[in-house]
Design a protein around this motif. Structure first.
Motif, PDB file in Angstrom:
ATOM      1  N   THR A 287       3.834  23.390   3.365  1.00 21.42           N
ATOM      2  CA  THR A 287       2.206  23.146   3.695  1.00 21.42           C
ATOM      3  C   THR A 287       1.882  22.786   5.324  1.00 21.42           C
ATOM      4  OG1 THR A 287       1.683  22.420   1.581  1.00 21.42           O
ATOM      5  CG2 THR A 287       0.030  22.056   3.224  1.00 21.42           C
ATOM      6  N   THR A 288       2.731  22.013   5.833  1.00 26.81           N
ATOM      7  CA  THR A 288       2.768  21.838   7.094  1.00 26.81           C
ATOM      8  C   THR A 288       2.932  22.900   8.001  1.00 26.81           C
ATOM      9  OG1 THR A 288       3.520  19.392   6.829  1.00 26.81           O
ATOM     10  CG2 THR A 288       3.463  20.154   9.127  1.00 26.81           C
TER      11      THR A 288
ATOM     12  N   GLU B  64     -10.025  16.845   9.480  1.00 31.64           N
ATOM     13  CA  GLU B  64      -8.885  17.674   9.854  1.00 31.64           C
ATOM     14  C   GLU B  64      -9.135  18.859   8.985  1.00 31.64           C
ATOM     15  OE1 GLU B  64      -6.717  18.374  11.788  1.00 31.64           O
ATOM     16  OE2 GLU B  64      -6.272  16.521  13.091  1.00 31.64           O
ATOM     17  N   PRO B  65      -9.319  20.120   9.223  1.00 33.08           N
ATOM     18  CA  PRO B  65      -9.399  21.194   8.434  1.00 33.08           C
ATOM     19  C   PRO B  65      -8.174  21.341   7.340  1.00 33.08           C
ATOM     20  CG  PRO B  65      -9.162  22.031  10.404  1.00 33.08           C
ATOM     21  CD  PRO B  65      -9.393  20.806  10.641  1.00 33.08           C
TER      22      PRO B  65
ATOM     23  N   SER C 290      -0.240  25.168   7.599  1.00 39.16           N
ATOM     24  CA  SER C 290      -1.337  24.596   8.372  1.00 39.16           C
ATOM     25  C   SER C 290      -1.154  24.861  10.034  1.00 39.16           C
ATOM     26  CB  SER C 290      -1.339  23.339   8.316  1.00 39.16           C
ATOM     27  OG  SER C 290      -1.305  22.777   6.972  1.00 39.16           O
TER      28      SER C 290
ATOM     29  N   ALA D 135      -1.783  28.413  10.493  1.00 36.45           N
ATOM     30  CA  ALA D 135      -3.435  28.670  10.476  1.00 36.45           C
ATOM     31  C   ALA D 135      -4.004  28.230  11.476  1.00 36.45           C
ATOM     32  CB  ALA D 135      -3.603  28.286   8.948  1.00 36.45           C
TER      33      ALA D 135
ATOM     34  N   PHE E 196      -5.444  21.840   2.391  1.00 35.61           N
ATOM     35  CA  PHE E 196      -4.031  22.131   1.671  1.00 35.61           C
ATOM     36  C   PHE E 196      -3.679  21.065   0.780  1.00 35.61           C
ATOM     37  CE2 PHE E 196      -4.161  24.936   5.512  1.00 35.61           C
ATOM     38  CZ  PHE E 196      -4.369  26.142   4.773  1.00 35.61           C
ATOM     39  N   ARG E 197      -4.090  20.025   1.064  1.00 33.80           N
ATOM     40  CA  ARG E 197      -3.803  18.681   0.320  1.00 33.80           C
ATOM     41  C   ARG E 197      -4.239  18.511  -0.921  1.00 33.80           C
ATOM     42  NH1 ARG E 197       0.520  17.903   3.288  1.00 33.80           N
ATOM     43  NH2 ARG E 197      -0.031  18.372   5.257  1.00 33.80           N
TER      44      ARG E 197
ATOM     45  N   THR F  73      -4.875  25.149  11.720  1.00 33.58           N
ATOM     46  CA  THR F  73      -5.836  24.101  11.386  1.00 33.58           C
ATOM     47  C   THR F  73      -4.932  22.689  11.643  1.00 33.58           C
ATOM     48  OG1 THR F  73      -4.727  24.263   9.238  1.00 33.58           O
ATOM     49  CG2 THR F  73      -6.804  25.382   9.490  1.00 33.58           C
ATOM     50  N   LEU F  74      -3.916  22.594  12.279  1.00 35.39           N
ATOM     51  CA  LEU F  74      -3.225  21.578  12.358  1.00 35.39           C
ATOM     52  C   LEU F  74      -2.571  21.497  13.826  1.00 35.39           C
ATOM     53  CD1 LEU F  74      -2.263  18.847  10.892  1.00 35.39           C
ATOM     54  CD2 LEU F  74      -0.205  20.053  10.327  1.00 35.39           C
TER      55      LEU F  74
END
Ligand SMILES: Nc1ncnc2c1ncn2[C@@H]1O[C@H](COP(=O)(O)OP(=O)(O)OP(=O)(O)O)[C@@H](O)[C@H]1O
Ligand SMILES: [Mg+2]
Lengths: 381, 247
Positions: free
Chosen positions: B56-57, A374-375, B60, B63, A379-380, B65-66
């Motif tokens: 952050t979620t 997962e890209p 993401s 972006a 961020f983690r 990415t999620l």
């Protein structure tokens, strides 16, 4: 990006060396073992290249050239009477004890050629004259037989024209020295006339080992061989047929191919294990970077391509080094001819293919990992 | 005050009712609970809130990415929901720049190579990409170090390289997750100075997730989150008050 992919891998010296080293070792193992195996296989059929007869007629149960089951003397005439046969001659072959000047016994491969035609004679004479074999008690030896450690023993030099030794207590005078390809059994060749060979060999009820035949001009050897087999009930092989049959016999009846194959497969497995493991850990260590690339918009296809490119590059380098080392090995053994060694281009290409398969497998582990990545992981913390 | 009421809401980023859950059963966490969020072109937008509130979620999701479970997300008028993965990837490649907390520079590549990556991904030739990359390195004050490797730099310098990389392909949206939290406070200020100097552009939206109250004064707007929801959006006088209060 592909260039950068390469730099990513090259930058990791330890892994790069490990990968190239593993693939070099694997390539070396595969090509070198195959080379020795092919060399050994070529020894099993050297008889035919040494004697250059077109058709080989043997007892019906014989499947390979290094085996003899005696025929009846009358069989030669039966072959001669087959339509399309230009001529057919008897051949004696047997392993004999020869006594060198110092009294030591040496095993030799005695070949008795038809005296009238000397059909089946060696191609290259180094010294002397093979037609002298028509004189009683004469032989032509090959260079291996002439060596000071073989029949030259006690002379302090190689056997020369005019020297004598004994075969089964009978005198053998050397009238020529010839070149041969080494025989599977490793015994040197001693050529003599058929009639003389019967004198040298211990008396048996049937002495005829094989019949060599030549087709009439314009008729294919295969056709004539088929006719001989059909009409006489013996087996008749052309050279390519007998080569194939001999090699097939070796595969079926000896452990030689299996043991070489085991080593070759081991080389393959070592290659997969070492490079797969190393490459996978390279991917794992770079997972964050690969994730960042993914976040920045590198698709799975591009990342897979990059990993494949990295893997195949080290594969090509490793194969090149492995082949180079194999060639060095080949040069080192070329002089003595021991162990046998023969590089067959087709097998080199196949080995290269195997190395590429190793690399693709190694890359696949990494590609699977990256595809599932997962890209958002970047961020983690 | 609601996001839609903001005068800046000309919708660079628009998030409506987004729900995101992680895990199943006992391990199930609802990280975003129907969140609304928007950010405008030309602004530097900070997202703040306690740890685990979903910053952050949210980033993401914006972006691309999620994946998320429900709600609408659009970036510069492009709806990300319902877009194929490949299309989202392509959209991200040309429209979004990233700055990560851990810099995430590739250690075996030189600075100029690292910075040229987004251009290469967008199909630029190597020469062009590296020229542009060198230009950006100059803008963040790293002229003359193009051929060094990231490991030869301090953390602040590495983050400057990351800023150059995030901006080299001139993305319209810049996304930064805690860009200063791995740095000491002086270096953090430097980075924020560079960000507000170099990254700000009329058509560009900069979203920064941060924990660090000292960065608040760089914001044009601040969205405050708690437990998967937006609690406040601050700009103008309210923002000034908030900044001076947290100092
Ligand atoms: N991949 C994941 N799997 C399971 N749970 C997750 C995952 N990512 C985030 N969470 C959970 O979702 C919630 C929000 O996480 P998120 O990282 O967005 O918070 P955050 O505001 O960025 O926190 P921080 O300030 O510590 O970075 C947390 O409860 C977190 O545990
Ligand atoms: Mg976070």
């Amino acid at each position: 990006m592909y260039l950068l992919a390469l730099k990513m891998l090259l930058g990791d010296r330890a892994k790069y060396i490990m990968l190239v080293g593993g693939l070099t070792f694997s390539s070396l193992l595969m090509t070198q073992q195959n080379g020795v195996f092919q060399g050994l296989l070529s020894w099993t059929t050297s008889h035919m290249r040494n004697m250059r007869a077109s058709i080989w007629v043997v007892e019906s149960r014989v499947e390979q050239v290094n085996e003899t089951k005696a025929l009846r003397d009358t069989d030669v005439n039966r072959v001669r009477s087959v339509d399309g046969v230009d001529f057919a001659v008897p051949l004696f072959q047997g392993v004999m004890k020869a006594r060198a000047a110092d009294g030591s016994d040496k095993q030799v491969q005695l070949i008795g050629l038809h005296g009238g035609t000397l059909y089946g004679r060696p191609a290259v004479m180094v010294d002397g004259d093979i037609s002298q074999l028509r004189v009683p008690n004469t032989v032509v030896v090959d260079e291996l037989a002439a060596q000071p450690t073989r029949l030259g023993a006690g002379l302090g030099r190689s056997l020369k024209v005019g020297d004598t030794f004994e075969i089964n207590d009978r005198e053998a005078r050397v009238v020529g020295v010839c070149k041969t390809e080494r025989h599977f059994f490793g015994y040197p060749y001693v050529f003599t006339s058929y009639d003389q060979a019967l004198q040298y060999a211990p008396r048996q009820r049937k002495m005829l080992s094989m019949i060599l035949a030549e087709p009439k001009p314009g008729i294919p050897a295969e056709e004539v061989a088929r006719r001989i087999a059909a009409e006489t009930g013996m087996k008749a092989y052309t050279v390519p047929e007998f080569e194939r049959s001999t090699v097939a016999w070796i595969w079926r009846n000896t452990g030689i191919p299996a043991s070489f194959m085991t080593t070759i497969i081991l080389g393959f497995i070592v290659g997969v294990a070492v490079s797969g493991q190393t490459f996978y850990s390279f991917v794992l260590e770079n997972l964050k970077n690969l994730g960042a690339l993914k976040a920045m918009g590198a698709g799975n296809g591009l990342l897979a391509g990059m990993l494949l490119f990295q893997a195949i590059t080290v594969g090509v380098i490793g194969y090149g080094l492995g082949l180079g080392l194999t060639a060095l090995f080949g040069l080192a053994v070329a002089q003595s001819g021991q162990p046998p060694f023969k590089l067959v281009p087709l097998y080199l290409v196949q080995t290269f293919g195997a190395v590429l398969v190793i690399c693709v497998l190694a890359a696949l582990f990494g590609i699977r990992k990256v595809a599932r990545l997962e890209p958002a992981i970047v961020f983690r913390g | 005050m609601t996001p839609t009421a903001s005068p800046h809401a000309d919708g660079a980023v628009c998030v409506r009712g987004v729900i995101k859950t992680f895990g199943v059963g006992d391990a199930r966490t609802v990280a975003l609970k129907g969140i609304d969020f928007s950010a405008a072109e030309g602004e530097m937008h900070l997202v703040v809130g306690p740890s685990g509130c979903g910053k952050t979620t949210l980033l993401s999701v914006v972006a691309g990415t999620l994946d998320w479970d429900d709600g609408d997300v659009s970036v510069f008028g492009t709806r990300l929901d319902g877009m194929s993965k490949g299309a989202v990837t392509r959209f991200r490649r040309s429209n979004i720049g990233f700055i990560f907390q851990q810099f995430n520079l590739i250690p075996t590549l030189t600075l100029v190579e690292n910075v040229s990556v987004p251009l290469l991904l967008n199909g630029a030739g190597r020469r062009t990409a590296e020229e542009k990359a060198a230009q950006l390195l100059k803008q963040v004050g790293l002229e003359g170090r193009e051929n060094k490797r990231p490991t030869q730099l301090s953390g602040g310098q590495q983050q400057r390289v990351a800023i150059a990389r995030a901006l080299v392909h001139e993305p319209r949206l810049l996304i930064c997750d805690e860009p200063t939290s791995a740095l000491d406070s002086a270096t953090g200020h430097q980075i924020m100075d560079i960000l507000s100097g170099v990254a700000r552009a009329p058509g560009r939206c900069v979203i920064i997730v941060t924990h660090d109250p000292r960065t608040y004064r760089y914001a044009d707007r601040i969205t405050e989150m708690e437990d998967g929801r937006v609690t406040r959006v601050l700009d103008g006088a309210a923002l000034g008050e908030f900044v001076s209060m947290t100092h």
